[in-house]
Design a protein around this motif. Structure first.
Motif, PDB file in Angstrom:
ATOM      1  N   LEU A  57       0.842  -1.197   0.000  1.00 47.63           N
ATOM      2  CA  LEU A  57       0.000   0.000   0.000  1.00 47.63           C
ATOM      3  C   LEU A  57       0.878   1.246   0.000  1.00 47.63           C
ATOM      4  CD1 LEU A  57      -2.453  -1.196   2.804  1.00 47.63           C
ATOM      5  CD2 LEU A  57      -2.906  -1.214   0.325  1.00 47.63           C
ATOM      6  N   SER A  58       0.346   2.317  -0.599  1.00 48.59           N
ATOM      7  CA  SER A  58       1.069   3.601  -0.644  1.00 48.59           C
ATOM      8  C   SER A  58       0.136   4.701  -0.138  1.00 48.59           C
ATOM      9  CB  SER A  58       1.552   3.903  -2.066  1.00 48.59           C
ATOM     10  OG  SER A  58       0.477   3.824  -3.000  1.00 48.59           O
ATOM     11  N   PRO A  59      -0.049   4.803   1.176  1.00 52.65           N
ATOM     12  CA  PRO A  59      -0.998   5.773   1.722  1.00 52.65           C
ATOM     13  C   PRO A  59      -0.681   7.198   1.295  1.00 52.65           C
ATOM     14  CG  PRO A  59      -0.238   4.254   3.417  1.00 52.65           C
ATOM     15  CD  PRO A  59       0.632   4.026   2.219  1.00 52.65           C
ATOM     16  N   GLY A  60      -1.667   7.862   0.705  1.00 52.70           N
ATOM     17  CA  GLY A  60      -1.486   9.248   0.286  1.00 52.70           C
ATOM     18  C   GLY A  60      -0.664   9.423  -0.967  1.00 52.70           C
ATOM     19  N   GLY A  61      -0.231   8.342  -1.589  1.00 55.31           N
ATOM     20  CA  GLY A  61       0.567   8.449  -2.804  1.00 55.31           C
ATOM     21  C   GLY A  61      -0.237   9.051  -3.948  1.00 55.31           C
ATOM     22  N   THR A  62       0.464   9.703  -4.857  1.00 54.69           N
ATOM     23  CA  THR A  62      -0.207  10.382  -5.978  1.00 54.69           C
ATOM     24  C   THR A  62       0.261   9.852  -7.323  1.00 54.69           C
ATOM     25  OG1 THR A  62       1.449  12.162  -5.892  1.00 54.69           O
ATOM     26  CG2 THR A  62      -0.585  12.494  -4.640  1.00 54.69           C
ATOM     27  N   PHE A  63       0.695   8.605  -7.368  1.00 61.29           N
ATOM     28  CA  PHE A  63       1.203   8.009  -8.599  1.00 61.29           C
ATOM     29  C   PHE A  63       0.106   7.979  -9.666  1.00 61.29           C
ATOM     30  CE2 PHE A  63       3.292   6.137  -4.929  1.00 61.29           C
ATOM     31  CZ  PHE A  63       4.615   6.352  -5.221  1.00 61.29           C
ATOM     32  N   TRP A  64       0.493   8.305 -10.905  1.00 62.57           N
ATOM     33  CA  TRP A  64      -0.423   8.290 -12.042  1.00 62.57           C
ATOM     34  C   TRP A  64      -1.660   9.162 -11.811  1.00 62.57           C
ATOM     35  CZ3 TRP A  64       1.962   6.614 -16.111  1.00 62.57           C
ATOM     36  CH2 TRP A  64       2.931   5.614 -15.996  1.00 62.57           C
ATOM     37  N   GLY A  65      -1.501  10.179 -10.948  1.00 59.61           N
ATOM     38  CA  GLY A  65      -2.577  11.146 -10.774  1.00 59.61           C
ATOM     39  C   GLY A  65      -3.638  10.770  -9.761  1.00 59.61           C
ATOM     40  N   VAL A  66      -3.465   9.673  -9.018  1.00 55.81           N
ATOM     41  CA  VAL A  66      -4.481   9.343  -8.017  1.00 55.81           C
ATOM     42  C   VAL A  66      -4.383  10.292  -6.832  1.00 55.81           C
ATOM     43  CG1 VAL A  66      -4.557   6.896  -8.646  1.00 55.81           C
ATOM     44  CG2 VAL A  66      -3.105   7.639  -6.755  1.00 55.81           C
ATOM     45  N   GLU A  67      -5.508  10.563  -6.239  1.00 55.79           N
ATOM     46  CA  GLU A  67      -5.578  11.316  -4.994  1.00 55.79           C
ATOM     47  C   GLU A  67      -6.450  10.534  -4.022  1.00 55.79           C
ATOM     48  OE1 GLU A  67      -7.077  15.211  -5.789  1.00 55.79           O
ATOM     49  OE2 GLU A  67      -5.445  15.739  -7.161  1.00 55.79           O
TER      50      GLU A  67
END
Length: 357
Positions: A225-235
């Motif tokens: 899991l990547s909490p708060g990650g913004t990879f590929w534009g996810v929020e």
């Protein structure tokens, strides 16, 4: 006293140390998604890691994100992986397969299929294709009747992974891929039971993990899991609440581990450590940032309650990373130009530390 070199019991496995080789895309599989003899050598060279997590393996053709990545959804792919897992085991290692469904992070030129996602919202940025980077295409929003099929794809692939000799599997729930897209508040605009409030946005992740546990057992199942990650534009809205709710739902399933990336403030990550009653694998530095994980980073997070520490790029150029960390030897730099170029250069050409007289 617990150190990076203390053994650890992980499900049915005894890890000789607490280092984990993190999953890293290398793009060396054949056009049919088959593992190769070079891949067997690559992973076997790094078998002194407490645990290896493989590069992302697609659970279906439509789940393939990048060209050159391996699969585990056909009998031929299973057969191709067997020499890889056998080589790791012959060298005394342990290996989990990371199951990675790219969702909207894919392209028809790679798979021949329109990518799918929770909603018709394209990823941000260019995706890799056989002819080079191209803008991320518009995904097809999954109808509600089709969502369970994609959750079950992780379970089917987990069975194949065990059949191929893997010791377990890690679901890729991070970095903007399909599970992460369902967790997102901007990639997931659904108004049905899979979208909206936190209880709905975590549903796909929980169903995918539960199906996998039913297929191969909790002690063979982890999730990244990547909490708060913004990879590929996810929020993601309400990050701490979102992941606390997810971990609460996963806790009764008896997973081998949860694998967290340092994509949120340390305060949030420590709170998630406290919320998770099982084994925690921690990747201490921001993925693909300028800094690589060091021994100090590992010791810091062991002190904060992590059980295992994952290292990414350091394992690429240092097949003997465990020995280098233990003995305080220099960590060789990695050649970034060879990450995805194919071939054995920058793949099998890194050597163990050469001691001088």
């Amino acid at each position: 006293m617990t150190t990076l070199f203390t053994s650890y019991r992980l499900g049915g496995l005894t890890l000789p140390n607490r280092t984990v080789m993190a999953p890293m895309t290398r793009g060396r599989a054949t056009a049919g998604g088959l593992a190769t003899p070079s891949m067997a050598t690559y992973y076997a060279q790094r078998a002194t890691a407490g645990l290896i997590v493989s590069e992302g393996v697609q659970p279906s053709l439509i789940g393939q994100s990048n060209p050159g990545t391996p699969g585990l959804h056909t009998d031929e792919q299973v057969e191709a992986w067997r020499p890889v897992t056998a080589a790791v085991h012959a060298n005394g290692g342990r290996i989990f397969a990371q199951l990675m469904h790219g969702g909207r992070v894919s392209h028809p030129d790679t798979t021949g299929l329109q990518p799918v996602g929770p909603s018709a919202v394209p990823a941000v940025g260019d995706v890799f294709t056989p002819t080079g980077p191209q803008p991320a295409p518009m995904p097809r929003a999954l109808p509600i009747a089709e969502v369970p099929e994609h959750a079950q794809s992780y379970a089917r692939t987990a069975r194949r992974a065990v059949d191929a000799g893997f010791d377990g599997v890690e679901l890729h729930g991070a970095n903007g891929y399909l599970i992460s897209q369902f967790l997102s508040s901007n990639a997931n605009l659904r108004t049905d039971r899979y979208g909206g409030p936190i209880t709905n946005r975590i549903r796909f992740a929980v169903e995918a993990v539960a199906a996998t546990v039913e297929a191969v057992g909790g002690e063979r199942t982890g999730i990244r899991l990547s909490p708060g990650g913004t990879f590929w534009g996810v929020e993601e809205s309400e990050v701490r609440e979102l992941y606390t709710a997810l971990l609460t739902e996963l806790a009764p399933l008896g997973l081998a581990y949860v694998h967290l990336e340092a994509t949120a403030d340390e305060e949030v990550l420590v709170a998630l450590r406290r919320a998770w009653p099982g084994t925690l694998v921690m990747n201490p530095v921001f993925p693909m940032g300028p800094k690589q994980t060091s021994r100090d980073d590992a010791d810091h997070w062991l002190g904060l309650g992590a059980d295992l520490i994952s290292f990414g790029r350091a394992f690429l150029a240092n097949p003997d990373l465990v020995e280098r960390l233990r003995d305080g030897l220099p960590i060789a730099p990695v050649d970034e130009a060879t990450y995805y170029q194919g071939g054995d250069a920058g793949y099998l050409t890194y050597s163990a530390y050469q001691h001088t007289a």
